[in-house]
Design a protein around this motif. Structure first.
Motif, short mmCIF file in Angstrom:
data_model
loop_
_atom_site.label_atom_id
_atom_site.label_comp_id
_atom_site.label_asym_id
_atom_site.label_seq_id
_atom_site.Cartn_x
_atom_site.Cartn_y
_atom_site.Cartn_z
N ALA A 256 0.82 -1.22 0.00
CA ALA A 256 0.00 0.00 0.00
C ALA A 256 0.85 1.27 0.00
N PHE A 257 2.06 1.18 0.55
CA PHE A 257 2.87 2.38 0.74
C PHE A 257 4.00 2.51 -0.28
N VAL A 258 4.27 3.75 -0.67
CA VAL A 258 5.44 4.05 -1.49
C VAL A 258 6.62 4.35 -0.60
N SER A 259 6.36 5.06 0.50
CA SER A 259 7.43 5.44 1.42
C SER A 259 6.82 5.75 2.79
N MET A 260 7.66 5.61 3.80
CA MET A 260 7.20 5.90 5.17
C MET A 260 8.30 6.66 5.89
N VAL B 135 -1.07 9.21 3.19
CA VAL B 135 -1.31 10.31 2.25
C VAL B 135 -1.04 9.83 0.82
N LYS B 136 -2.05 9.93 0.00
CA LYS B 136 -1.91 9.56 -1.41
C LYS B 136 -0.72 10.31 -2.01
N ASP B 137 0.08 9.59 -2.77
CA ASP B 137 1.36 10.15 -3.21
C ASP B 137 1.23 11.16 -4.36
N LEU B 138 0.08 11.83 -4.41
CA LEU B 138 -0.06 13.00 -5.28
C LEU B 138 0.20 14.27 -4.48
N PHE B 139 0.17 14.12 -3.13
CA PHE B 139 0.29 15.29 -2.26
C PHE B 139 1.74 15.48 -1.80
N GLU B 140 2.19 16.71 -1.83
CA GLU B 140 3.57 16.98 -1.41
C GLU B 140 3.72 16.85 0.10
N GLU C 197 6.97 17.48 3.11
CA GLU C 197 8.29 18.09 3.25
C GLU C 197 9.38 17.06 3.52
N ASP C 198 8.98 15.88 4.03
CA ASP C 198 9.98 14.90 4.45
C ASP C 198 10.09 13.68 3.55
N LEU C 199 9.15 13.51 2.65
CA LEU C 199 9.17 12.33 1.78
C LEU C 199 8.99 12.76 0.32
N PRO C 200 9.55 11.98 -0.61
CA PRO C 200 9.36 12.32 -2.03
C PRO C 200 7.88 12.28 -2.41
N THR C 201 7.56 12.96 -3.50
CA THR C 201 6.20 12.92 -4.04
C THR C 201 6.34 12.39 -5.46
N GLU C 202 6.01 11.10 -5.63
CA GLU C 202 6.37 10.41 -6.87
C GLU C 202 5.23 10.26 -7.87
N ALA D 249 -1.96 15.57 13.91
CA ALA D 249 -2.01 14.25 13.27
C ALA D 249 -0.60 13.82 12.85
N ILE D 250 -0.46 12.51 12.62
CA ILE D 250 0.84 11.93 12.30
C ILE D 250 0.83 11.43 10.86
N ILE D 251 1.69 12.02 10.06
CA ILE D 251 1.78 11.60 8.66
C ILE D 251 2.73 10.40 8.62
N LEU D 252 2.11 9.22 8.44
CA LEU D 252 2.89 7.98 8.53
C LEU D 252 3.63 7.68 7.24
N GLY D 253 3.02 7.95 6.12
CA GLY D 253 3.70 7.67 4.85
C GLY D 253 2.85 8.02 3.67
#
Lengths: 460, 460
Positions: free
Chosen positions: B55-59, B91-96, B98-103, B129-133
């Motif tokens: 499910a995840f691209v990055s965490m 967070v769906k990886d369309l959203f930027e 600051e700490d993880l790439p947006t692919e 809230a906690i942005i897990l990945g």
């Protein structure tokens, strides 16, 4: 104070006439001139003036020349892609470009490349236009100005936030440069640099791919002539469309015919109180000249609907500042977290106040904006367009303060099209008059602008 | 075909109940549980299931744990920042971020960092809230799916384009994950993964900073419970606002009270013809149960206004595809120039057709969309909400095809709020029913959803 109606910008107009791209097209087609030669003339002007004007952040001359050569071939084959095939264009550095960094007037974005073109850039390239370079913008398109100087007097501001676009056109470096306006960033610098400035109906030209997504952000043009302002806008919208969900720019792919307006409403707004007696006198003389040509001039003193509109639009600048400030908390808060100097103290101070704007307050502000727009729409039956100043006076001395946006904010809050015409002169500097039309009737406004220019003996 | 009304998702519902974040808050406050411990349970589920679900691209577990600890401290001090303080969110990886790439589901964006948070991410962090990945999205949020599998049956698609968000919630990895919907990307994967899916009124939650700026793009939530869907949405909009120029999400900062609707319109749309007799039968039984509880059920056969609406909404998918295809020419054309494999052949083929859509055609499509919306608004007086299916059936086998968006597109084209409720079961897999409300009445729709869930004995 030297205040005159036509003197120096008629000189300036001759200058700009030499630059009017549209007039060169027949010569491109017959082969006595070429887009490449036109581009080289622009580059020569840049070489002469850029050191003192500092309109550009970056340029891609290699690509510009290659693209101009390709355009030259298309004209030679009798097959230009559009009315702007070969037109060199400056792009405000809020818009992404695949070949140049997009630095947004902020050290945070120094050298940042996104490897893609903003919608308008993509569209203009498809139309054959030449993206010459990126023009200086105030930080994030807001306050803190860049190094750009007014080309007509380098001790003065070129206005903001489209400082570089305004100055590049004012200096004759390019016939057209892309800008944006949220509060006053197209109309005000157009006035200060003696340009024609066009702020279209909200959403009429696709602004996707710009660091500018506030609910009043609109993409528009600085141009050396009315004709170029129109063809650049029309072709940009033809190839790039409008903002998603908007119908785009209505009109035809040729310069608008001159149209005499039936009735103009002379609008004072909150800006009138800030004008010197000389500026007021100058504006009144201009309006008088228009009236003498048989246009019915109405105003707050003789039309109750105009008075209602004037009174509703009085707080336009405060409402705009709060709406845009609220919307601008993103991405500013995210940038702010990167460090103490990530955003200028100028913006940081404002951000503190913007953070305190409640959601409910914002909703009320949106409703107030809607009310002002309704008041404006009510004038439709009796008033062809509004006429007012583009700024309170000439470009201020110094570079720190980009000037008062109080006159420009009217068309911003309305979401209606506006054109600044370089018709007045104060202190030996240009001062624009602003005509404001109705949503989606941008083409009609160009016709009126053309007619107004014609009565002052200007080639447009 | 195994078709049943409540069986397996009542099990699943127990699972999700264990995960319902809102129910844990009293324990966080009294100290018998903590956001850090809650997060670790989520991470444990991820460790167990992620290898097969993907499910995840990055965490960013380091930051997530630090943020959970900070949240734990706030609860210990009795001062949580909001209802979602400590809530782990995908967070769906369309959203930027600051700490993880947006692919963006594209090789073009592999490893690309923008160093800033999208508005909703910024807002949710401010709310504690906690942005897990970042969760897997189809390429650019459109067609070509990523590697994600349906957690309830890994031989099946989780749906798209919010594939990772749907699967992460379906697998119990996070209580809430952010998605977007243009055509069917929230409602359809919610249905396939047995989640509650909430597609708000267009513009109700700020989607700035996402690679998604089409005129039907809306930010919404996948959640394991109705309560969490509401509190995450409400707090996101409270801290981030709505899209610029939109009033945001109306409501209150607590779970909605159950509200029995007066009248529901049973809507078929073009999807009905694509359903198996079993699925239709199942839906009819569910509607019957609601009717038996005293709700007036109307439909195209007994209400001329509903028939008018049905007939206007029939071409919704074609209209939506053309509107969004036209709008999506940017940035796709710019990406396409980067090389032959810059965009998938799947999208490249579509792009060719989209490029042929004329501006005038697009304007007509916008007008058709407006007409459908007017037909919907006309139901306001007699119909409390629409009720229909969320998908034509269970998640299809295989990962190549993300399923038919035909039912989800209705709420997309209306710009109206919709909720998918995991109330049906086909082939041992969940199937959602969809209720659709009126613009800006999202909170009211949650009340109706709660009431519907209550008659099927679900804890919501």
């Amino acid at each position: 104070m030297d205040t005159e109606l036509t003197k120096n910008k008629s000189n300036r107009n001759n200058e700009n006439k030499m630059l009017t791209f549209y007039d060169h097209v027949p010569r491109f087609l017959e082969g006595s001139d070429s887009p490449r030669a036109y581009l080289e003339r622009c580059i020569n002007t840049i070489i002469k003036r850029e050191a003192e004007v500092q309109a550009f952040v970056s340029m891609n001359l290699v690509r510009a020349r290659a693209d101009a050569d390709a355009s030259t071939m298309r004209y030679a084959a009798g097959k230009p892609l559009s009315l702007v095939d070969g037109m060199p264009i400056g792009v405000k550095d809020l818009f992404e470009t695949e070949d140049l960094p997009t630095e947004v007037g902020s050290p945070l974005f120094k050298g940042k490349c996104t490897d893609r073109d903003a919608a308008v850039v993509q569209g203009l390239r498809e139309a054959g236009a030449i993206i010459l370079g990126k023009t200086v913008t105030a930080e994030f398109g807001f306050y803190s100005p860049g190094p750009t100087r007014n080309p007509l007097d380098i001790t003065r501001t070129p206005g903001g936030s489209s400082s570089g676009s305004g100055a590049a056109v004012g200096a004759g470096m390019v016939p057209v440069a892309i800008g944006t306006q949220v509060v006053g960033s197209l109309i005000r610098p157009s006035s200060f640099n003696g340009n024609f400035g066009f702020k279209p109906t909200f959403g009429a030209i696709n602004s996707s791919g710009a660091h500018s997504n506030l609910s009043q952000s609109v993409l528009g043009m600085h141009a050396g002539s009315l004709t170029d302002a129109w063809i650049a806008s029309f072709e940009a919208a033809r190839f790039a469309g409008g903002d998603p969900g908007h119908p785009g720019l209505y009109g035809i792919d040729e310069p608008m015919m001159s149209t005499k307006p039936k009735a103009l409403a002379r609008i004072e707004t909150a800006g009138w109180q800030k004008c010197s007696p000389e500026v007021r006198e100058l504006f009144e003389r201009l309006v008088k000249r228009i009236e003498e040509k048989g246009v019915n001039i109405t105003d707050r003193f003789c039309d109750i609907n105009v008075e209602s509109f004037e009174s509703s639009v009085e707080p336009a600048l405060d409402i705009t500042n709060d709406i845009c400030g609220y919307e601008f908390r993103w991405p500013l808060s995210s940038y702010q977290r990167r460090g103490p100097n990530a955003i200028s103290s100028n913006i940081a101070q404002r951000l503190e106040r913007w953070k305190s704007i409640e959601n409910e307050t914002y909703r009320n502000l949106l409703q107030q904006r809607e009310k002002i727009r309704s008041q404006h729409e009510r004038l439709k039956d009796s008033v062809t367009a509004l006429i007012t100043l583009s700024a309170t006076g000439a470009a201020p001395k110094g570079l720190e303060y980009t000037g008062d946006p109080i006159f420009a904010v009217t068309s911003s809050i309305l979401g209606a099209p506006a054109i600044s015409l370089p018709l007045l002169e104060v202190d030996g500097m240009p001062l624009g008059i602003q005509i404001i039309g109705y949503k989606h009737r941008d083409a009609e406004l160009f016709g009126i602008a053309r007619w107004i220019m014609s009565i002052f003996d200007h080639k447009v």
